[in-house]
Structures are given as structure tokens and as C-alpha cells.
Enzyme design. Structure first.
Site, PDB file in Angstrom:
ATOM      1  NE  ARG A   1      36.411  56.536 -18.730  1.00  0.00           N
ATOM      2  CZ  ARG A   1      36.789  55.553 -19.530  1.00  0.00           C
ATOM      3  NH1 ARG A   1      38.039  55.423 -19.859  1.00  0.00           N
ATOM      4  NH2 ARG A   1      35.910  54.683 -20.000  1.00  0.00           N
TER       5      ARG A   1
ATOM      6  CB  THR B   1      28.703  49.620 -16.672  1.00  0.00           C
ATOM      7  OG1 THR B   1      29.650  50.476 -16.018  1.00  0.00           O
ATOM      8  CG2 THR B   1      27.314  50.168 -16.378  1.00  0.00           C
TER       9      THR B   1
ATOM     10  CG  ASP C   1      27.834  55.034 -15.713  1.00  0.00           C
ATOM     11  OD1 ASP C   1      27.377  53.897 -15.918  1.00  0.00           O
ATOM     12  OD2 ASP C   1      28.718  55.542 -16.418  1.00  0.00           O
TER      13      ASP C   1
ATOM     14  CG  ASP D   1      26.861  55.935 -21.027  1.00  0.00           C
ATOM     15  OD1 ASP D   1      27.908  55.264 -21.062  1.00  0.00           O
ATOM     16  OD2 ASP D   1      26.818  57.103 -20.613  1.00  0.00           O
TER      17      ASP D   1
ATOM     18  CG  ASP E   1      31.903  52.999 -14.065  1.00  0.00           C
ATOM     19  OD1 ASP E   1      32.666  52.437 -13.263  1.00  0.00           O
ATOM     20  OD2 ASP E   1      32.296  53.549 -15.103  1.00  0.00           O
TER      21      ASP E   1
ATOM     22  NE  ARG F   1      35.398  51.583 -23.238  1.00  0.00           N
ATOM     23  CZ  ARG F   1      36.116  51.205 -22.169  1.00  0.00           C
ATOM     24  NH1 ARG F   1      37.394  50.959 -22.289  1.00  0.00           N
ATOM     25  NH2 ARG F   1      35.553  51.094 -20.980  1.00  0.00           N
TER      26      ARG F   1
ATOM     27  N   GLY G   1      33.654  48.335 -21.282  1.00  0.00           N
ATOM     28  CA  GLY G   1      34.374  47.653 -20.193  1.00  0.00           C
ATOM     29  C   GLY G   1      33.605  46.420 -19.736  1.00  0.00           C
TER      30      GLY G   1
HETATM   31  O1  F6P Z   1      33.870  50.002 -17.288  1.00  0.00           O
HETATM   32  C1  F6P Z   1      33.942  51.165 -16.602  1.00  0.00           C
HETATM   33  C2  F6P Z   1      35.358  51.429 -16.208  1.00  0.00           C
HETATM   34  O2  F6P Z   1      35.859  50.381 -15.400  1.00  0.00           O
HETATM   35  C3  F6P Z   1      35.548  52.759 -15.517  1.00  0.00           C
HETATM   36  O3  F6P Z   1      35.233  52.721 -14.151  1.00  0.00           O
HETATM   37  C4  F6P Z   1      36.985  53.027 -15.804  1.00  0.00           C
HETATM   38  O4  F6P Z   1      37.259  54.387 -15.756  1.00  0.00           O
HETATM   39  C5  F6P Z   1      37.152  52.509 -17.195  1.00  0.00           C
HETATM   40  O5  F6P Z   1      36.184  51.515 -17.364  1.00  0.00           O
HETATM   41  C6  F6P Z   1      38.520  51.968 -17.481  1.00  0.00           C
HETATM   42  O6  F6P Z   1      38.566  51.554 -18.800  1.00  0.00           O
HETATM   43  P1  F6P Z   1      39.788  50.776 -19.430  1.00  0.00           P
HETATM   44  O7  F6P Z   1      39.758  49.383 -18.884  1.00  0.00           O
HETATM   45  O8  F6P Z   1      39.529  50.813 -20.885  1.00  0.00           O
HETATM   46  O9  F6P Z   1      41.017  51.497 -19.007  1.00  0.00           O
END
Ligand code: F6P
Length: 328
Positions: A177, A131, A135, A108, A133, A77, A16
Site C-alpha cells: 500500500r 510484515t 517497509d 509500524d 511489505d 487492527r 496484516g
Molecule cells: O500487511 C501489509 C499489507 O499486505 C499491504 O501490502 C496491503 O496493502 C495491506 O496489508 C492489505 O491489508 P488488508 O488485508 O487489511 O486489506
């Protein structure tokens, strides 16, 4: 420590996107050029390595990007990179250009890829925690968290205005998430009554009991901030139970979603991205290989990639206590 000489560096963003990734790319490119190294941008994360979407970068390639959200290198990804064949193709594409060091800006999952790749093909990799997050263990900050949390705070403040005007309960879902940091920080900063996060079991009965008690004393304006990955199931689930148990309460749901990932990076995100990007190149040059560059107590902190992919940043118990006391 490795005494292998790195002369050509590849840089990519993966997973992300997060605000500040551009500032990190800029720092990696300009520090590399300062040291007389060649530097290559890889497009769309590991996909660009597998598909040979790699281009040489100059100082001007990163002009006018420090203030921009998203990532000029784009991100993805990559499924192909999970397979050995994909990683072998990626290696061949780096090798034919003589790229012998890699900076991976991501979370990660991205570090997992970097770790495997560095082991199989002996290319030193440096991870930068990018990120929203927050995390990742081994660093007090991740690139993008500060911006994301400020975006959430701005939005929740606006929601509070309308909640107050109508005497409403709002259940606001923020991103995360697997991690509750955006919920925790934005919830505390906006005076939320309840903060629900994946790292703690959600006791919905006690949330309802507390709302009922507030209803009795005519405290009708309440905010619940929920991380999307909360094990109880996110804002819609919480709202369903609230409406069922408290039919007289005027409750609304607001899911903030991807606005939290975009926007111009905050000053803090630009600063940490610049600092980490600079140190990523220094690491490659000084033989500190296969580490994640972090900042702890305002000092650079290097975590072996092996540990960076295993350890999660823990939620400090003190924060949970503060939430409880301040929201009473
Ligand atoms: O990058 C982390 C994040 O924003 C999370 O907080 C979220 O759950 C996820 O990515 C969403 O991913 P995508 O944009 O692929 O739906």
C-alpha cells in the site's frame, strides 16, 4: 537500559499477518520457558488485550507451527486500542496476571500502539518486524517479506509463460500500500520491463513511449509490475491508459492480492523469525526495553520504538538504475 525484572511475558501479532509470524511466536514462547518465565498468548492483536482474550502458553502450544503461514494468535487492527480507555483496560488485563513485558509482532502501526502503551503504563515492549511489505527501517529483513516475494515471483513466472504464448502485455499488481519492495524485488527477479512503486513518481508518458518503441521493434511480450499503492493508481489505471494510447496492444491485468500473504514461510523467514523471537526475550531480560529487534549485516540491530515508527526503509537508487538497464 532498565533494571526492572521481567517475569511474565505477553506475545501478540498485530496488523496484516505475514508468513513466519508463527515461527516468531514459537521462538518467544520457547525462549521464555527456557529462562523460567511465564508466557501468555494474546489473541487478535491488541483486541485480545482489551477484551481479556489471553491464555497461558506452554511448549506444546507452539508445536507443529513453524511451517505454517498465518498466525495461531490471530491478528487484527484494533480500534479500541487507539483510545486511552481501551489501553487502560488492556493494561488492567495484563496486570491482573502479572504480565510485565510484551512482545509485539507486526508493522509500524503496531509499533505505534506499543510505544504509546509502554509510555502510558510503563510496560516494556519489544517490537518484531512482521510484515510482507519490508517497509520498516532498522532491519534488512522483515518477517514474511521473503515468502511473499517468492510467491509473487512464482506467480509472475507463470504469467510470463502465457504472456509469451500470446504475445501479450501483462500489468501485474502486487501488494504494498505504501511500499514498493515486493514490486521491486519480484519485478527484477522476473525480468519485468517496468516496475512502478509508491516511492517514485510514475511517469506514465515515458512508460507508454517505451512500450511504443518496443512495439516498433516487435517486442510484444512485456511485463509491468505495479505496487498496489503506486500513486498513479494501480494496475487497472495503468491498463486504462495503455489501452487508450496503444489500442493494438493485447494487454491483460492480473492482481495477485492476498495469495502473497499466505503460505508456508520460506527458510529465510523461519530463520529470521526464530532469531528475532529469541532476541526479543533476551532484550526483555537484559533491560534493553522499548526497541524493535532487527537484523542488519547479519548482526542483531536494535532500534528504539520511537525511531522505528518514524523512519521508513528507503528504496536504494542503485536498484532503480539496475531495473532501467536490465529491462532495456
Ligand atoms: O500487511 C501489509 C499489507 O499486505 C499491504 O501490502 C496491503 O496493502 C495491506 O496489508 C492489505 O491489508 P488488508 O488485508 O487489511 O486489506
Amino acid at each position: 537500559m532498565s533494571d526492572r525484572k521481567v517475569t511474565k511475558i505477553g506475545v501478540l501479532t498485530s496488523g496484516g499477518d505475514s508468513p513466519g509470524m508463527n515461527a516468531a511466536i514459537r521462538a518467544v514462547v520457547r525462549t521464555s520457558l527456557y529462562h523460567g518465565l511465564e508466557v501468555y498468548g494474546v489473541l487478535r492483536g491488541y483486541n485480545g488485550m482489551v477484551e481479556d482474550d489471553i491464555f497461558k502458553m506452554e511448549s506444546r502450544s507452539v508445536a507443529n507451527i513453524i511451517q505454517r503461514g498465518g498466525t495461531i494468535l490471530k491478528t487484527a487492527r484494533s480500534k479500541d486500542f487507539y483510545e486511552y480507555d481501551g489501553r487502560k483496560r488492556a493494561y488492567d488485563n495484563l496486570k491482573k496476571r502479572g504480565i510485565n513485558g510484551l512482545v509485539v509482532i507486526g508493522g509500524d502501526g503496531s509499533f505505534n500502539g506499543a510505544l504509546r502503551f509502554s509510555k502510558e503504563f510503563d510496560i516494556p515492549c519489544i517490537g518484531l518486524p512482521g510484515t510482507i511489505d519490508k517497509d520498516i527501517a532498522g532491519t534488512d529483513f522483515t518477517i514474511g517479506f521473503d515468502t511473499a516475494v517468492n510467491t509473487a515471483v512464482e506467480a509472475i513466472d507463470k504469467i510470463r509463460d502465457t504472456a509469451d504464448a500470446h504475445d501479450r502485455l501483462f500489468i501485474i499488481e502486487v501488494m504494498g500500500r505504501d511500499a514498493g519492495y515486493i514490486a521491486l524485488h519480484s519485478g527484477i527477479a522476473t525480468g519485468a520491463e517496468h516496475i512502478l512503486i509508491p516511492e517514485r513518481k510514475t511517469d506514465i508518458e515515458s512508460v507508454i513511449a517505451s512500450l511504443q518503441e518496443k512495439e516498433k521493434r516487435k517486442k510484444l511480450v512485456n511485463l509491468i509490475v505495479v505496487a498496489e499503492g503506486d500513486e498513479f493508481g494501480g494496475a487497472e489505471q495503468v491498463a486504462r491508459v495503455v489501452k487508450e494510447k496503444m489500442p493494438n496492444v493485447d494487454a491483460r491485468v492480473c492482481i495477485l492480492g492476498h495469495i502473497q500473504r499466505g503460505g508456508s514461510p520460506s527458510c529465510i523467514d523461519r530463520l529470521i523469525a526464530s532469531r528475532m523471537g529469541y532476541h526479543a526475550v533476551e532484550c526483555l531480560l537484559t533491560g534493553k526495553h522499548n526497541v524493535m529487534v532487527g537484523i542488519q549485516n547479519n548482526k542483531m540491530h536494535y532500534t528504539p520504538l520511537e525511531n522505528a515508527v518514524k523512519a521508513k526503509q528507503k528504496i536504494n537508487e542503485e536498484w532503480m538504475r539496475i531495473v532501467k538497464i536490465l529491462a532495456s
